[in-house]
Design a protein around this motif. Structure first.
Motif, short mmCIF file in Angstrom:
data_model
loop_
_atom_site.label_atom_id
_atom_site.label_comp_id
_atom_site.label_asym_id
_atom_site.label_seq_id
_atom_site.Cartn_x
_atom_site.Cartn_y
_atom_site.Cartn_z
N VAL A 439 0.79 -1.11 -0.12
CA VAL A 439 0.18 0.03 0.17
C VAL A 439 0.93 1.22 0.01
CG1 VAL A 439 -1.61 -1.25 1.21
CG2 VAL A 439 -0.13 0.34 2.64
N SER A 440 0.29 2.21 -0.16
CA SER A 440 0.77 3.75 -0.19
C SER A 440 -0.30 4.57 0.55
CB SER A 440 1.18 4.42 -1.41
OG SER A 440 1.56 5.75 -1.19
N ALA A 441 -0.10 4.95 2.11
CA ALA A 441 -1.07 5.51 2.76
C ALA A 441 -1.23 6.91 2.14
CB ALA A 441 -0.69 5.65 4.24
N HIS A 442 -0.11 7.64 1.66
CA HIS A 442 0.11 8.72 0.89
C HIS A 442 -0.94 8.97 -0.23
CE1 HIS A 442 1.44 12.75 0.10
NE2 HIS A 442 1.83 12.41 -1.01
N THR A 443 -0.55 7.97 -1.26
CA THR A 443 -1.10 8.08 -2.70
C THR A 443 -2.56 7.37 -2.62
OG1 THR A 443 -0.02 6.03 -3.40
CG2 THR A 443 0.99 8.35 -3.68
N GLY A 444 -2.81 6.48 -1.68
CA GLY A 444 -4.10 5.66 -1.51
C GLY A 444 -3.80 4.24 -2.22
#
Length: 515
Positions: A439-444
Motif C-alpha cells: 500500500v501507499s497511505a500517501h497516494t491511496g
C-alpha cells in the motif's frame, strides 16, 4: 566533515604488529568507517527523510501538529546571556551533537552500523538537536572503561572541540561508569541511545497515562545513574530532623543525599506504578464493552515512522497526528471503522518500536500494548523504502513476542510507502513473509485491497437467527445491522423478520424479545 585516521599505535586499536598488511587493514577499516559517517551526515537513505511532512486530505486539519512544532527548540538561540536584560526572552539552545558508534567485522557489519547510526541521527533531530559530525569505530568489543578506548576517546574530544559540539550521543546503552569516564575526557555531556529515546517520549507524551508511563521509564533509567558532584551527595542528615542542625535526633549515620534521592525516586516510582494500575480498569472496561457487542479489534503496529498513523487516517479519516519524525505517536488511538458490507470494527494505532527499544519503555508501555494482544487481526506496518526493512520487522517482532496472547493473533505485513520503495525490495519481503499487502497511505495505492483483506479476516458471527422482532425493540434490529450479518429483512404486521447470523450474546437477547 571527515577526520584524520587514528594513530595506529593508539592503545585501543586492533593492530598487533607493525607490518604493512596490518596497517593497511587498519586504514581500510578507518576508510570504511569514515565513508559510513559521511553518508550519515549527508542523510542518504536516512530513516527520516529531509523536508517537511506532506499531508493529504484524509489527514484532516492536523491541529496537534502546530502545538508540537511550537515546542521545538529554536536554532541559533542560546541559554547563555550577553546582557542580563535578555533574561525574560531567552529560549532553550538547540543542542549540537556528535554521534559515536562501534562495529565489529567487515563491510556488512559496517553497513549495519551505518543504518543504526542514521537512525540515531534521526532520533537526535526528532529530539530537537543538530547533528554536526560522527565517529564510527571498528572494535572487537567495547572498552569497559570509556566504551571507545583511550586513544579514540582523545580523538573524540578533539573532534568535539573542532566542531563546537555540546553533547555526544552514543549508539548503545552505556554503563554509568563508561558515561562518566567519557564525560571526563570529552568535557561535554554524554548521553546514550536509551536516554535520547526517553527524551523524545517525554517531549511527545500527552495523555495522563502516557506521561506516567514515560516518567516511570525515565526514573528506572535514572536510578542507577545518580551521580554526586563534590561532597554534595555524601553529606549526611540525622535520623529524625533530617539535617536541620545538631542535637537530639541529628546524631548517627543518617542518610547521605544520594541515598535520600534514591529513596525519593523509589517512592515516586511506586506511586506511578499504582497510578498506571488504577488506569488499567478503564481500558479493560472499554475492551469488555467491545467484546460484549462483538466488535472485533484490528491493531496497527510497526516500526517508528513506518506510516501507521497515516494508514489509520487512510482507513478511517481519523485525522490523527501525522509527522515525518520518529515516535510521532505515543498515545494509542482507537477509531471506529466499517467494512464494505457494513460490519463495525475498531482500529487501534499503537506506539512505534525501534531497534534496541529500552526495556524500561517496554515494561512501562506493557499495559498499552495489551490492545495488540487482544486484537482479532494485527496489521504489521513496514516502511518498504527503508534501507533495512527486514531489520525493522525483526525488531518489532522481538518486542511483540513479549505481549501475552500474541501467538493467537493473525498477522498481515503491510508494506507501506510503495510509491517510493524499490520494487525488488518489496518482492524480496513478499517471498519471505506469508501474508503481505502493498500500500501507499500517501497516494491511496492498495488501500482498497487492504480494506477487503480486513473484511475477509475479521471473525464472522456464528449463531443463525430466523425470528420476528417486535417494532418496540428497534434497538435490537439496529444492533443486528451493526454487528451481525443480515441475509433477509422483512416488515410484517407483528414486527421485523430477520434472517442471518449474530454472536451468541445478541442471539440470546433476540430470542427473549422475539414474537
Amino acid at each position: 566533515m571527515t577526520h584524520a585516521p587514528q594513530d595506529p599505535t593508539a592503545p585501543d586499536t586492533e593492530h598487533t604488529d607493525d607490518t604493512d598488511g596490518t596497517v593497511d587493514a587498519g586504514r581500510a577499516a578507518q576508510a570504511i568507517a569514515n565513508d559510513v559517517v559521511a553518508r550519515v551526515l549527508a542523510r542518504a537513505g536516512t530513516a527520516r527523510a529531509e523536508g517537511t511532512t506532506v499531508h493529504v486530505a484524509h489527514d484532516g486539519e492536523q491541529l496537534d501538529l502546530e502545538e508540537r512544532t511550537a515546542l521545538r527548540r529554536v536554532a541559533g538561540l542560546s541559554t547563555e546571556l550577553d546582557d542580563v536584560t535578555e533574561v525574560e526572552y531567552r529560549q532553550l539552545r538547540l543542542e549540537k551533537v556528535v554521534l559515536i558508534g562501534q562495529y565489529s567485522g567487515g563491510e556488512a557489519a559496517a553497513a549495519e552500523a551505518g543504518v543504526s547510526l542514521r537512525e540515531l541521527a534521526a532520533l537526535a533531530e526528532t529530539a530537537g538537536s543538530e547533528v554536526l559530525d560522527g565517529l564510527l569505530q571498528r572494535r572487537q568489543k567495547p572498552d569497559p572503561g570509556t566504551y571507545l578506548g583511550s586513544g579514540k576517546a582523545a580523538e573524540l574530544a578533539e573532534l568535539v572541540r573542532d566542531v563546537g559540539a555540546d553533547t555526544v550521543v552514543a549508539d548503545t546503552e552505556l554503563a554509568p561508569s563508561q558515561r562518566r569516564a567519557l564525560e571526563d575526557i570529552v568535557k561535554v555531556k554524554v548521553i546514550d541511545r536509551t536516554a535520547l529515546i526517553l527524551d523524545i517520549f517525554a517531549q511527545h507524551a500527552k495523555s495522563r497515562e502516557g506521561k506516567a508511563q514515560v516518567e516511570l521509564a525515565q526514573l528506572e533509567y535514572l536510578l542507577p545513574r545518580l551521580r554526586g558532584w563534590g561532597d554534595s551527595m555524601s553529606r549526611q542528615a540525622g535520623g529524625q530532623v533530617g539535617g536541620q542542625g545538631a542535637g537530639m535526633g541529628s546524631r548517627g549515620p543518617g542518610e547521605t543525599k544520594i541515598e535520600l534521592d534514591r529513596r525519593r525516586i523509589r517512592n515516586r516510582m511506586a506511586k506511578l506504578r499504582r497510578e498506571i494500575k488504577e488506569m488499567a480498569p478503564a481500558r479493560a472496561t472499554k475492551r469488555v464493552e467491545r467484546k460484549r457487542h462483538a466488535i472485533p479489534n484490528v491493531a496497527i503496529a510497526g516500526y517508528t515512522n513506518a506510516g501507521k498513523s497515516s494508514l489509520l487516517n487512510a482507513l478511517t479519516d481519523a485525522g490523527v497526528l501525522v509527522e515525518n519524525a520518529l515516535f510521532a505517536t505515543l498515545d494509542p488511538t482507537v477509531r471506529r471503522a466499517t467494512t464494505d458490507d457494513g460490519r463495525v470494527y475498531t482500529l487501534a494505532d499503537t506506539v512505534g518500536f525501534v531497534r534496541h527499544l529500552p526495556h524500561q519503555l517496554v515494561e512501562a508501555f506493557r499495559s498499552t500494548l495489551e490492545e495488540v494482544g487482544d486484537a482479532a487481526l494485527l496489521l504489521h506496518v513496514v516502511d518498504a523504502s527503508h534501507p533495512d526493512p527486514e531489520g525493522q520487522i525483526a525488531a518489532v517482532r522481538e518486542v511483540l513476542a513479549e505481549i501475552p496472547g500474541i501467538d493467537a493473533v493473525r498477522e498481515v505485513v503491510v508494506l507501506n510507502k510503495a510509491d517510493v520503495a524499490d520494487p525488488e525490495v518489496i518482492g524480496r519481503i513478499q517471498r519471505r513473509e506469508k501474508r503481505t499487502v502493498v500500500v501507499s497511505a500517501h497516494t491511496g495505492e492498495g488501500i482498497a485491497e487492504l480494506r477487503h483483506l480486513i473484511a475477509d479476516e475479521l471473525p464472522r458471527p456464528e449463531v443463525a437467527i430466523d425470528l420476528v422482532v417486535p417494532y418496540s425493540r428497534g434497538d435490537l434490529v439496529n444492533r443486528v445491522h451493526q454487528f451481525g450479518e443480515l441475509d433477509h429483512e422483512e416488515h410484517l404486521a407483528t414486527g421485523t423478520l430477520l434472517r442471518g447470523r449474530v454472536d451468541e450474546a445478541l442471539a440470546a437477547e433476540l430470542q427473549r424479545a422475539a414474537v
